[in-house]
Design an enzyme around this catalytic site. Sequence first.
Site, PDB file in Angstrom:
ATOM      1  N   LYS A 181      32.445 129.262  39.381  1.00 22.82           N
ATOM      2  CA  LYS A 181      33.763 129.141  39.991  1.00 22.82           C
ATOM      3  C   LYS A 181      34.640 128.336  39.019  1.00 22.82           C
ATOM      4  O   LYS A 181      34.554 127.110  38.961  1.00 22.82           O
ATOM      5  CB  LYS A 181      33.653 128.436  41.348  1.00 22.82           C
ATOM      6  CG  LYS A 181      34.909 128.550  42.233  1.00 22.82           C
ATOM      7  CD  LYS A 181      35.994 127.635  41.746  1.00 22.82           C
ATOM      8  CE  LYS A 181      37.221 127.636  42.631  1.00 22.82           C
ATOM      9  NZ  LYS A 181      38.325 126.858  42.019  1.00 22.82           N
ATOM     10  N   GLU A 256      29.336 115.456  37.277  1.00 23.55           N
ATOM     11  CA  GLU A 256      29.948 114.770  36.135  1.00 23.55           C
ATOM     12  C   GLU A 256      31.383 114.494  36.528  1.00 23.55           C
ATOM     13  O   GLU A 256      32.197 115.400  36.624  1.00 23.55           O
ATOM     14  CB  GLU A 256      29.845 115.639  34.877  1.00 23.55           C
ATOM     15  CG  GLU A 256      30.076 114.844  33.586  1.00 23.55           C
ATOM     16  CD  GLU A 256      31.535 114.741  33.205  1.00 23.55           C
ATOM     17  OE1 GLU A 256      32.148 113.681  33.531  1.00 23.55           O
ATOM     18  OE2 GLU A 256      32.070 115.680  32.605  1.00 23.55           O
ATOM     19  N   CYS A 289      37.806 113.204  30.249  1.00 20.21           N
ATOM     20  CA  CYS A 289      37.144 112.246  31.138  1.00 20.21           C
ATOM     21  C   CYS A 289      36.552 111.077  30.367  1.00 20.21           C
ATOM     22  O   CYS A 289      36.453 109.963  30.889  1.00 20.21           O
ATOM     23  CB  CYS A 289      36.063 112.949  31.959  1.00 20.21           C
ATOM     24  SG  CYS A 289      34.774 113.750  30.973  1.00 20.21           S
ATOM     25  N   GLU A 384      41.638 106.403  37.471  1.00 23.07           N
ATOM     26  CA  GLU A 384      41.759 107.383  36.399  1.00 23.07           C
ATOM     27  C   GLU A 384      43.111 108.100  36.490  1.00 23.07           C
ATOM     28  O   GLU A 384      43.442 108.688  37.511  1.00 23.07           O
ATOM     29  CB  GLU A 384      40.623 108.397  36.487  1.00 23.07           C
ATOM     30  CG  GLU A 384      40.624 109.387  35.344  1.00 23.07           C
ATOM     31  CD  GLU A 384      39.445 110.339  35.407  1.00 23.07           C
ATOM     32  OE1 GLU A 384      38.811 110.575  34.368  1.00 23.07           O
ATOM     33  OE2 GLU A 384      39.152 110.857  36.511  1.00 23.07           O
TER      34      GLU A 384
END
Length: 487
Positions: A181, A256, A289, A384
């Site tokens: 996906k 992750e 990231c 973040e």
Amino acid sequence: MTEHTLTVAGVAVDTRHWIGGERVASTETFPDVSPIDGSVLGEISRGTAMEVAAAVAAAKAAFPAWAATPRAERARILHAVADGVEKRLEELAIVETTDNGALLRSHRRGVMPRVAHNFRFFADWLLKLEHEDFETRGHTNHVSWDPAGPSVLITPWNAPLMLATWKVAPALAAGNTVILKPAEWTPLTASLLADIAAEAGLPAGVLNVVQGYGSEIGDALTSHPDVRRISFTGSVPTARRIAASAAANLTPLSLELGGKSPLLVFADADLDLAADLAVEQYDNAGQVCLAATRFLVEESVAEEFTRRFVEKAGQLTQGDPRDEATDIGPNIHPRQLEKIDGFVQRALASGARAVIGGHRKGAQYYAPTLLTDVAQDSEIVQEEVFGPVLTLQTFATEAEAVRLANDTRFGLAATLATGDPERAERVTAQLVAGTVWTNCFFVRDLQAPFGGSRHSGVGREGGTWSFDFYCDVKNTVTAPNGWRNHG
């Protein structure tokens, strides 16, 4: 352009799902928008629970034969997929750049070659995957890796094909079948991958691609009782929803997630090197990231480090990612740009100072930003941002540097600049992070474990760690002299 095909820089891309070796259209679509100029590239088939059910059924049906395929044959097909990626490297690069806004030069020289490498590495690792037999009171222990079954892989938009194949390659090598996906903001190269895999001889149903909004089909994917593994790269809130959905079936997860990684600069560091490492954090418009977004600099060199950083950052060119001279491209989506600017404006309102940047540059771009005078417990330090926004704080002692570095809920990576190897050893031993770089950044090897601590993830990917996740690891114990004589 036909009803189910769009053309990007002369490259035809099918907009339908890939299920059971066939193209499948949905009754509804969603627009795919280029972050470069906001243009609509085309309408993409919008998956529903019906397409999810069909993809899982196809993966389940294809699993027994693929799992039984000898390792050498699985490896051969994965190498053929890598050949196909290399053959279409330029097409993949321009489509990906148009779809997600990352630099074309990076896609050509680094990212797409890495996509091919992902397949080659795990194909080769499969052939040498073994554990030496050992004895227990004369009994022989034999460790094996059994394919687990259909695997759902949910991938992000910041490096769509590279991060997708980082999951697809080991899952297929392990003998699993896959339902991929892709992120709804960047679906195009996943569609091209389906074509490449089919041309390489991957059997129907082994790789399936379902497009759509995670909010609409995510639960159908992650709660399906026939799914045996789920791997996700993305945000912490989405990971929580996936974990809750998978819990009913106790489906194993690999997550992750985000990061808020530090760059620690000590007074004994090579400050030019440290400034170079710092400027690298603007890579992919800050949409990485692993980026070391929090600069922690020893007080005595903070002013000089900042001067060198600002000088180097000022040499960066921001603009069209298709231009070879561009260093920083657009951010992925107006919604993401709004989020980035919200973080910055709230920080400025709370007393932060913008050393550089601090503002938008048009509808798709955000100026490279460095904020100082920020509190450790402030939102801009703790959350973040996922954009070209960095913060700078100072420390007086090594102990304070470690404390500040570890003082977030994340633990994905850390970068350290120092000229003292003993200090490097002391500090890295104390940092909470899945990866630590000393006097370097973003040096990656698929043999190494990759993942995060705390809210940065669950599990590790790479080398044997990937096979440990995608397989049911079995130990077979055989008694000595226990065989009947059939002679």
